[in-house]
Write a protein that holds these residues in place. Structure first.
Motif, PDB file in Angstrom:
ATOM      1  N   ALA A  63       2.835  10.828  -0.602  1.00 16.77           N
ATOM      2  CA  ALA A  63       1.475  10.638  -1.112  1.00 16.77           C
ATOM      3  C   ALA A  63       1.411   9.444  -2.063  1.00 16.77           C
ATOM      4  O   ALA A  63       0.436   8.678  -2.045  1.00 16.77           O
ATOM      5  N   LEU A  64       2.449   9.258  -2.878  1.00 19.93           N
ATOM      6  CA  LEU A  64       2.482   8.091  -3.768  1.00 19.93           C
ATOM      7  C   LEU A  64       2.572   6.787  -2.982  1.00 19.93           C
ATOM      8  O   LEU A  64       1.914   5.802  -3.325  1.00 19.93           O
ATOM      9  N   LEU A 106       1.527   6.302   0.030  1.00 17.72           N
ATOM     10  CA  LEU A 106       0.257   6.124   0.735  1.00 17.72           C
ATOM     11  C   LEU A 106      -0.831   5.600  -0.199  1.00 17.72           C
ATOM     12  O   LEU A 106      -1.650   4.773   0.182  1.00 17.72           O
ATOM     13  N   SER A 107      -0.812   6.065  -1.436  1.00 15.57           N
ATOM     14  CA  SER A 107      -1.859   5.658  -2.372  1.00 15.57           C
ATOM     15  C   SER A 107      -1.524   4.398  -3.167  1.00 15.57           C
ATOM     16  O   SER A 107      -2.375   3.904  -3.891  1.00 15.57           O
ATOM     17  N   SER A 108      -0.299   3.882  -3.040  1.00  9.69           N
ATOM     18  CA  SER A 108       0.083   2.737  -3.873  1.00  9.69           C
ATOM     19  C   SER A 108      -0.666   1.463  -3.504  1.00  9.69           C
ATOM     20  O   SER A 108      -0.949   0.646  -4.360  1.00  9.69           O
ATOM     21  N   GLY A 109      -0.956   1.257  -2.228  1.00 10.73           N
ATOM     22  CA  GLY A 109      -1.706   0.085  -1.820  1.00 10.73           C
ATOM     23  C   GLY A 109      -0.872  -1.163  -1.623  1.00 10.73           C
ATOM     24  O   GLY A 109      -1.395  -2.192  -1.245  1.00 10.73           O
ATOM     25  N   HIS A 138      -0.651   2.494   5.213  1.00 13.71           N
ATOM     26  CA  HIS A 138      -2.029   2.961   5.061  1.00 13.71           C
ATOM     27  C   HIS A 138      -2.606   3.474   6.370  1.00 13.71           C
ATOM     28  O   HIS A 138      -3.705   4.001   6.391  1.00 13.71           O
ATOM     29  N   PHE A 180      -0.473   9.269   7.249  1.00  9.23           N
ATOM     30  CA  PHE A 180       0.406   9.994   6.343  1.00  9.23           C
ATOM     31  C   PHE A 180       1.773  10.196   6.986  1.00  9.23           C
ATOM     32  O   PHE A 180       2.783  10.272   6.293  1.00  9.23           O
ATOM     33  N   HIS A 232       6.585  -0.266  -4.733  1.00  7.56           N
ATOM     34  CA  HIS A 232       7.126   0.732  -3.817  1.00  7.56           C
ATOM     35  C   HIS A 232       8.648   0.686  -3.766  1.00  7.56           C
ATOM     36  O   HIS A 232       9.296   1.661  -3.469  1.00  7.56           O
TER      37      HIS A 232
END
Length: 98
Positions: free
Chosen positions: A29-30, A32-35, A41, A44, A69
């Motif tokens: 989840a981290l 995926l949300s880091s950008g 992206h 999941f 990351h």
């Protein structure tokens, strides 16, 4: 104290499975949300595969050392190494009692 929390002093090894799944899904989840990782992206599932490979040691050898990351994958690899040492401690404790 940490061995008690993670494995119940070796008498509850199923707790390691819980910790493993919690860390892998949490770091996925981290990621995926880091950008910072454009390939992750998309789904999941891709982030989950990246998290599993980082957990089992790929995080020690990142492709890019300047990104967020890579720091996350290093932290996940260190935690993974520690949990794998806990698994060895549980196995040694269990096999020593036989």
């Amino acid at each position: 104290m940490l061995l008690f929390l993670r494995t119940g002093y070796g008498y509850r090894p199923i707790r390691l499975l819980f910790w493993y799944l919690a860390l892998v899904f949490g770091f996925a989840a981290l990621y995926l949300s880091s950008g910072e990782v454009p390939d992750l992206h998309s789904s999941f599932g891709a982030a989950l595969v990246f998290s599993i490979t980082a957990f089992h040691g790929r995080g020690f050898f990142p492709d890019n050392y300047d990104s967020f990351h890579s720091l996350l994958s290093l932290i996940e690899a260190l935690i993974g190494l520690f949990l794998e040492m806990n698994l060895l401690a549980v196995l040694i404790r269990r096999l020593g009692k036989m």
